[in-house]
Design a protein around this motif. Structure first.
Motif, short mmCIF file in Angstrom:
data_model
loop_
_atom_site.label_atom_id
_atom_site.label_comp_id
_atom_site.label_asym_id
_atom_site.label_seq_id
_atom_site.Cartn_x
_atom_site.Cartn_y
_atom_site.Cartn_z
N ARG A 1 43.21 47.04 46.62
CA ARG A 1 42.99 46.05 45.56
C ARG A 1 44.28 45.25 45.37
N GLN B 1 46.32 41.78 43.67
CA GLN B 1 46.43 40.67 42.71
C GLN B 1 47.06 39.50 43.44
N TYR B 2 46.38 38.35 43.42
CA TYR B 2 46.92 37.13 44.00
C TYR B 2 47.38 36.22 42.86
N HIS C 1 43.01 30.03 45.75
CA HIS C 1 42.01 31.09 45.57
C HIS C 1 41.04 31.11 46.74
N PRO D 1 42.97 34.64 50.32
CA PRO D 1 42.41 35.92 50.76
C PRO D 1 41.97 35.94 52.23
N VAL E 1 45.07 36.04 54.45
CA VAL E 1 45.81 37.30 54.36
C VAL E 1 45.08 38.44 55.07
N GLU E 2 43.75 38.45 55.00
CA GLU E 2 42.97 39.59 55.49
C GLU E 2 43.28 40.04 56.92
N HIS F 1 40.10 43.77 51.60
CA HIS F 1 40.63 44.14 50.30
C HIS F 1 39.87 43.43 49.19
N GLU F 2 39.98 43.99 48.01
CA GLU F 2 39.39 43.40 46.81
C GLU F 2 40.42 42.46 46.20
N VAL F 3 39.95 41.32 45.70
CA VAL F 3 40.86 40.27 45.22
C VAL F 3 40.70 40.00 43.73
N PHE G 1 42.47 37.05 41.25
CA PHE G 1 43.29 35.85 41.39
C PHE G 1 43.67 35.30 40.02
#
Length: 188
Positions: free
Chosen positions: A2, A4-5, A13, A17, A20-21, A27-29, A31
């Motif tokens: 998990r 935090q962005y 937004h 993600p 980055v993946e 992963h869970e995002v 934002f």
């Protein structure tokens, strides 16, 4: 995992993600836009520290924080200074001049999503926001879908200006901070 962005707004937004993946896995995002973090005194250092405390409190595994240079120097230095006091991994990056530069730099990604034909000239990268708008305005897909599709296909090794745009440094930081660190808690 998990994460935090923190970024400049809706476009970050949409694109961060999927960008980055490939480097950190699925992963869970969560934002937050920089402008939504309202603190007395402001500044990116203070905002990142505040968001870091919240992420730790919420039990998140790490953070990804990106700023646009937009002609102002010192933003990345503020993030680096704030990162020193972390207890979870924090990957940081500075897009020069802004995040759209990372998307228009990978010509193959633009071709894969159908924005450029096989013989179409590559965007010059001098005005990435307007160059990306010129490519996407005629496309029937909505911007969130389109930005995510491009970002998911961007590969730093294909980018012509990855060092100048800050993408290479961001990817290196992602790999150092978050790759293989799904359970790592760091204070280094």
């Amino acid at each position: 995992m998990r994460l935090q962005y923190v970024g400049d707004g809706a476009r970050d937004h949409w694109m961060l993600p999927p960008l980055v993946e490939p480097h950190v896995g699925a992963h869970e995002v969560t934002f937050t836009a920089w402008h939504d973090i309202r603190l007395a005194g402001g500044g990116y250092r203070k905002k990142l520290l505040y968001t870091l405390i919240r992420a730790q409190r919420d039990g998140l595994d790490g953070m990804v924080a990106v700023v646009d240079e937009d002609g102002e120097r010192g933003r990345l230095a503020e993030l680096e200074q704030a990162r020193r006091d972390r207890t979870i991994p924090v990957a940081i990056g500075e897009a020069r001049p802004h995040g759209e530069a990372w998307l228009v730099d990978d010509v193959e990604a633009l071709r894969e999503v159908g924005l450029l034909g096989p013989s179409a000239p590559a965007p010059k990268g001098k005005r990435p926001k307007s160059e990306l708008a010129a490519l996407t305005d005629a496309d029937p897909r909505d911007n969130p879908t389109l930005f995510a599709a491009i970002a998911a296909r961007v590969r730093v090794e294909r980018c012509r200006r990855a060092h100048q745009s800050g993408l290479q440094a961001f990817v290196d930081d992602l790999r150092a901070e978050l790759s293989g660190s799904r359970s790592r808690r760091s204070t280094t």
